[in-house]
Every structure is written in structure tokens, then in C-alpha cells.
Motif scaffolding. Sequence first.
Motif, PDB file in Angstrom:
ATOM      1  N   THR A  71       2.065   7.405  -8.304  1.00  0.00           N
ATOM      2  CA  THR A  71       1.943   5.711  -9.014  1.00  0.00           C
ATOM      3  C   THR A  71       3.268   5.004  -7.826  1.00  0.00           C
ATOM      4  OG1 THR A  71       2.285   6.968 -11.323  1.00  0.00           O
ATOM      5  CG2 THR A  71       3.285   5.197 -11.150  1.00  0.00           C
ATOM      6  N   LEU A  73       1.121   3.586  -4.970  1.00  0.00           N
ATOM      7  CA  LEU A  73       0.601   2.128  -5.426  1.00  0.00           C
ATOM      8  C   LEU A  73       1.715   1.285  -5.612  1.00  0.00           C
ATOM      9  CD1 LEU A  73      -2.527   1.863  -6.501  1.00  0.00           C
ATOM     10  CD2 LEU A  73      -1.693   4.074  -5.538  1.00  0.00           C
ATOM     11  N   VAL A  74       2.172   1.244  -6.397  1.00  0.00           N
ATOM     12  CA  VAL A  74       3.824   0.328  -6.818  1.00  0.00           C
ATOM     13  C   VAL A  74       4.087  -0.805  -5.200  1.00  0.00           C
ATOM     14  CG1 VAL A  74       6.174  -0.413  -7.452  1.00  0.00           C
ATOM     15  CG2 VAL A  74       4.466   1.107  -8.378  1.00  0.00           C
ATOM     16  N   PRO A 131      -2.841  -0.748  -8.745  1.00  0.00           N
ATOM     17  CA  PRO A 131      -0.570  -0.176  -8.972  1.00  0.00           C
ATOM     18  C   PRO A 131      -0.677   0.007 -10.840  1.00  0.00           C
ATOM     19  CG  PRO A 131      -2.075  -1.850  -7.081  1.00  0.00           C
ATOM     20  CD  PRO A 131      -2.866  -1.225  -7.543  1.00  0.00           C
TER      21      PRO A 131
END
Length: 241
Positions: free
Chosen positions: A102, A105-106, A137
Amino acid sequence: MLLTAYRTPLRPPLCHDLRMRSRAGTAARTLVRGLRLVFAVTAVAAIASIPMGADVAAGFSYVNFFSYFTIQSNVLAVGVLLAGAVWDPTSDRWQLVRGAVTTYLVITAVVYAVLLSDIDVMLDDRWSNSILHQVIPLVLVLDWLLVPPRRPIGLVRAPTWLVYPLVYASYSLIRGAWIGWYPYPFLDPWDKGYPRLMLDLVVLGAVMAVLAFGVAAIGDLSGRLRRRDTDDVRDVRPLGP
């Protein structure tokens, strides 16, 4: 006997409420797993569409293609989404993996929005560009918020998520110096020199650290709110080393 008389009528509604909660929880988990599968397939289609639409004769390189952080992070996202759709793991180690991906993707979304939105990074197709830099994202963040880790991640573990970006930057700089190609302009030292490049990377690393801490914090907050709403009093100690 008087207490028993007052308590007995309360049991059926309570059992009914528990059954309704269980059914709602099962339906929600099924929906989440189905959406994970849908977005995993969508990401695969977006990734595959790029080389399929490229002109191989014009010098398209699969090694260069998979050297983009965007592609690597989205491949990791596909793995997390598929695993969540098929097996839905709940172990502490898996929650750390989810948090790490995560975060990546951010980073992909933020770096693209701030540094790369007006630069050609081999993504001419608007659909693929939007899916890989914005949609996936967002999906990973929402999945992290809606299905948070059962135990807090803790801010101590978040910095470990930055090992992969550090390895990626090292790989890109070493390979770039060897072949004369860098995946992103901010990794290219030829125009600005290595001192400026190192300074830029330190600043970028600090931003990534903030993003990692942010992902850990919102996951812990969402988990805390979820436990409060469901009266879950299981072990809530932060994940151990």
C-alpha cells in the motif's frame, strides 16, 4: 426466578442480532474479495496493454519496462489483491506485506502527481496511465482502510517498508550508469550532477518515510475504530519485531 423471567425474553433478539451481524459480515467479506479480484484483473490488463501496444522494432525493452517503479509496484499490488481475493490471509506477517505494498502504491501516486504528470514515462495510453497511477493506488488505500490489520502495525515497523524503494533507487542508479538509461528524470545525474541528485533523493526519501508512517497510522486508526464498533477485545498489542 424473577431475574430469569426478565432475562429470558432478551435472548432471542440478541441471538437474532448476532446472526444478522454474522450474515452481514460474510456478505461484506465476499464483496471485498470479489472487488479485489476485479481490480487485480484490471491492473493486469493495464500492465499488459503497454508492451502489447508498443513498437518492439523501435527499441522497446522489456527489461526497461519492468525497471519502472510504477510497473513493479503495480505487479506487487496484483499479487496482494489476488492473494486477498483467493485466500484472504490474516496473519501478522501478511498485514505487514499489505502495508508495505500500500505504501509503494501511495508513493507511485504521489511521485507521479508531483513530478511526472507532464513528463513522458512510456505511458501514452490515458486508460493505463490512470489505472496504474491513480485507480490501483486508491484501491489499495481503501482496502487498507476498510479491512485494517487486526493488530496495530506501530510506527516502529513502518520504516522497514522503505527497504525496497532504497534497493530500487540503488538498482536504477547502478544500471543507469552502466547502460546510460534511467527510468525517471529525477534519477538521472547527467544534467544536475551527483551532489544535487543525492540531495534530491534524501528529500524524496524523507517524503516516502512520511507516507509510510501515514499508511501505518491510518491502518492503526481504522483498526482501532473497527474494534471499538465491534467490541473486539482480542490481543491489540503492536506487531512484534
